[in-house]
Design an enzyme around this catalytic site. Structure first.
Site, PDB file in Angstrom:
ATOM      1  CG  ASP A   1      -1.774  -1.351   1.485  1.00 15.90           C
ATOM      2  OD1 ASP A   1      -2.472  -1.862   0.406  1.00 15.90           O
ATOM      3  OD2 ASP A   1      -1.634  -1.876   2.549  1.00 15.90           O
TER       4      ASP A   1
ATOM      5  CE  LYS B   1       3.171  -2.353  -4.400  1.00 17.62           C
ATOM      6  NZ  LYS B   1       2.624  -2.152  -3.033  1.00 17.62           N
TER       7      LYS B   1
ATOM      8  N   GLY C   1      -3.918  -4.150  -4.945  1.00 22.02           N
ATOM      9  CA  GLY C   1      -4.860  -3.528  -5.480  1.00 22.02           C
ATOM     10  C   GLY C   1      -4.164  -1.951  -5.510  1.00 22.02           C
ATOM     11  CG  HIS C   2      -0.959  -1.751  -7.840  1.00 23.65           C
ATOM     12  ND1 HIS C   2      -0.109  -2.200  -8.699  1.00 23.65           N
ATOM     13  CD2 HIS C   2      -0.671  -2.254  -6.636  1.00 23.65           C
ATOM     14  CE1 HIS C   2       0.785  -3.006  -7.890  1.00 23.65           C
ATOM     15  NE2 HIS C   2       0.318  -2.986  -6.753  1.00 23.65           N
TER      16      HIS C   2
ATOM     17  CD  GLN D   1       1.060  -8.948  -3.034  1.00 19.93           C
ATOM     18  OE1 GLN D   1       1.777  -9.376  -3.706  1.00 19.93           O
ATOM     19  NE2 GLN D   1      -0.131  -8.607  -3.253  1.00 19.93           N
TER      20      GLN D   1
END
Length: 430
Positions: free
Chosen positions: A14, A17, A41-42, A231
């Site tokens: 988080d 990225k 989750g980007h 991650q």
């Protein structure tokens, strides 16, 4: 001869990225994901649009750039199809510039069932899985029983699928898992399976490639390749806070196995860190704050998981962990995100060492999960002003520049850029 540049997270995920990859994409020809799956989750924000990607690389919004899902990534076809459809709603046709490795492994509906069964069986010792089937799918990969993207084109795919599904159900029974009440997105396993099988047709619309040959040819031709991690380094299967980790190699070494490139072909390694620290799920977090400051970081930073929606645990930046991550990855350039979250703080703190059993150390102990760690802090004055509208690195407030200078001195890596808002335009390069 070109080399693969790498961009990855240095904390517990988080870090921002997706946004940074999106910002850097114009400098590259190919953006390639090398590990993880729909547990990622980007989040990208630009032109008033907010979009979350889970499996597809973050360069997808640049139509003239190629994106590759590498062999080290896990693909859940139903989630992938939803992601493709969401992009279509924003007038992005992913079939035009997204290639998929035939060697990437598939997450089956029964993998998601096993994920839930394993978490329930752990009771209070559960690790905080995203329940996307990541662990069981990687387990099958290592056990040499998994199914890969290339298998969906074979005549006996359904036979292999049913065999693996039956094995998973048998395992769930041994864990006394109640299959009758189990639901995926409010559907029974059978109902979800039908949608999953139909989603395989979406995968077949894409160019399925031997990505290791493709990436190396691109490098031989002088094309610029950026490897996108998911991650964070502290969740690495080997070097993270085991067992509270993900199931893949999240560090630079994972690029070699997740894309099929030699170590000698790795170039710059760009690491991303928040100006503070967050973590989702269980596991050690020495600098976690349980007070009003922690709650303020969560609220102002909108610290809620892009994949799970869970609130993130928040705390001050952890230098021993950050230095460790920089060492493991060979970081050459440091990106710092979200200092704007602390705009109104009177002071900000930095954990410079750990106190364990009365002695000081700046190393991550093997017993990270079991020992009581007391962080040693250094305090810095807050900048006490908005960062909105600042368009140059050296125009940042002096207290923030001093904080960043102390950060780069502590980890031994120069700060290359700072992100001061969620929007792609607010990245200030040094």
């Amino acid at each position: 001869m070109s080399k693969v540049d790498v961009l990855l997270g240095l904390q517990w995920g988080d870090e921002g990225k997706g946004k940074v990859v999106d910002v850097l994409t114009p400098e590259y020809d190919v953006i390639a994901r090398f590990q993880g799956g729909p547990n990622a989750g980007h989040t990208l924000e630009f032109n008033g649009i907010k979009h979350v990607l889970h499996i597809i690389p973050s360069g997808i919004f640049h139509e003239h750039k190629l994106n590759v899902i590498g062999n080290g990534v896990l693909i859940e076809p139903r989630i992938f199809r939803q992601e493709v459809e969401a992009l279509k709603e924003k007038h992005v046709d992913a079939t035009k510039n997204l290639y998929i490795s035939k060697k990437a492994h598939l997450i089956l509906p029964s993998h998601r069932m096993l994920d839930a069964a394993n978490e329930k069986a752990k009771g209070n010792a559960k690790i905080g899985s995203t329940l996307k089937g990541i662990g069981p799918a990687y387990t099958d990969k290592i056990a040499r029983s998994g199914l890969r993207v290339g298998d969906i084109m074979e005549f006996d795919f359904r036979e292999k699928y049913e065999l693996l599904k039956c094995q998973h159900i048998q395992t769930a029974h041994t864990l006394n898992f109640d299959l009758d009440t189990f639901r995926i997105d409010n559907m029974t396993l059978d109902e979800y399976e039908q949608l999953w099988l139909a989603s395989l047709e979406t995968l077949k619309e894409f160019r399925l490639i031997n990505s290791e040959y493709f990436i190396n040819r691109c490098l031989d031709e002088g094309k610029k390749v950026l490897a996108e991690g998911a991650q964070g380094s502290m969740l690495d299967i080997d070097f993270g806070s085991y067992p509270f980790v993900t199931s893949s190699s999240t560090i630079t070494a994972g690029v070699c196995s997740g894309l099929g490139v030699a170590p000698s072909r790795i170039g710059r390694v760009m690491g991303i860190s928040k100006a503070y620290c967050t973590r989702v799920g269980a596991g050690p977090f020495p600098t976690e704050l349980f007070d009003e400051t922690g709650r303020t970081l969560c609220e102002l930073g909108h610290e809620y998981g892009a994949t799970t929606g869970r609130s993130r645990r928040c705390g001050w930046i952890d230098i021993p962990a950050l230095r460790y991550a920089c060492m493991l990855n060979g970081v050459t350039d440091l990106f710092v995100t979200k200092p704007d979250v602390m705009n109104d703080f009177d002071e900000v703190k930095m954990c410079t060492a750990y106190e364990i059993d009365g002695r000081m150390t700046d190393e991550i102990p093997f017993e990270f999960n079991e020992v009581e760690i007391k962080p040693a802090y250094k305090s810095f004055p807050g900048w006490k002003q908005s960062l909105a509208g600042i368009d140059r690195y050296d125009a940042l407030p002096r207290p923030l520049l001093d904080y960043l200078a102390a950060l780069e001195k502590a980890v031994g890596v120069k700060v290359y850029a700072v992100s001061i808002s969620p929007d792609r335009k607010d990245v200030l390069f040094r």
